[in-house]
Design an enzyme around this catalytic site. Structure first.
Site, short mmCIF file in Angstrom:
data_model
loop_
_atom_site.label_atom_id
_atom_site.label_comp_id
_atom_site.label_asym_id
_atom_site.label_seq_id
_atom_site.Cartn_x
_atom_site.Cartn_y
_atom_site.Cartn_z
N SER A 1 0.91 -1.10 -0.10
CA SER A 1 0.17 0.01 0.13
C SER A 1 0.99 1.18 0.03
O SER A 1 1.83 1.39 0.97
CB SER A 1 -0.86 0.09 1.35
OG SER A 1 -1.72 1.35 1.27
N VAL B 1 7.52 2.26 3.95
CA VAL B 1 8.45 1.49 3.14
C VAL B 1 7.83 1.70 1.58
O VAL B 1 8.49 1.92 0.68
CB VAL B 1 8.56 0.18 3.63
CG1 VAL B 1 9.67 -0.63 2.45
CG2 VAL B 1 9.36 -0.11 4.97
N CYS B 2 6.65 1.39 1.55
CA CYS B 2 5.97 1.65 -0.04
C CYS B 2 6.28 2.89 -0.34
O CYS B 2 6.47 3.07 -1.58
CB CYS B 2 4.58 1.02 0.09
SG CYS B 2 4.30 -0.47 0.65
N ASP B 3 5.88 3.87 0.19
CA ASP B 3 6.18 5.36 0.07
C ASP B 3 7.45 5.70 -0.47
O ASP B 3 7.70 6.21 -1.40
CB ASP B 3 5.79 6.44 1.06
CG ASP B 3 5.98 7.77 1.13
OD1 ASP B 3 7.14 8.16 0.95
OD2 ASP B 3 4.95 8.51 0.63
#
Length: 166
Positions: free
Chosen positions: A54, A59-61
């Site tokens: 997501s 971490v995804c950002d």
């Protein structure tokens, strides 16, 4: 079979694990305008497919921002995709807020077509496991990383080296 954890808890990945040399499987996802996209839409391009659970997590950002930065330096014929289960509306909002313009975000929320085809659908969470795929112009997978713990970062440099080597 690849072993992956999410929050240090084992998860079951649905679909076939891909390896270097495999032909990239087709998929159906939605772009930010809710239009259907398939692998054929990227035919003849060198692809880095960054898969995240997501965009609204740290971490995804960071992963998406890192590949966005790298994408700005790539020449013609390269494409960086980020695929998640986030809704297209949320992806569009996130990209606008983050200033991400060089990565195309795609949503697998509708049918989990990408997740199943690439072996990254986490059965327990209906999210995609963090992973990276590099696909050459002929549609052949040339690099694969299934990140063993979903809250860890992928190996950015290895993925980018594999993409630039195409």
């Amino acid at each position: 079979m690849v072993q992956v954890t999410f929050g240090n808890q084992p998860v079951t990945l649905v679909g076939k694990e891909l390896s270097v040399g495999d032909q990239a499987p087709d998929f159906k996802v939605l772009d930010n305008a809710r239009s259907e996209k398939t692998l054929a839409d990227f035919k003849g391009q060198k692809l880095l497919i960054s898969v995240v659970p997501s965009l609204d997590t740290g971490v995804c950002d960071a992963q998406t921002r890192r590949f966005n930065e790298a994408a700005s330096e790539l020449g013609e014929g390269y494409k960086v995709l980020t695929i998640s289960m986030d809704l297209p509306f949320a992806q569009k909002r996130w990209c606008g807020n983050a200033g991400v313009e060089n990565v195309e975000t795609l949503s697998d929320h509708y049918a989990a077509s990408f997740g199943e085809a690439y072996g990254v659908l986490m059965q327990e969470h209906r999210l995609l496991a963090r992973s990276i795929f590099v696909v050459n112009e002929a549609g052949e997978v040339t690099y694969v990383e299934y990140v063993s713990e979903g809250t860890n970062h992928p190996d950015y440099e290895k993925a980018l080296e594999a993409l630039k080597a195409l």
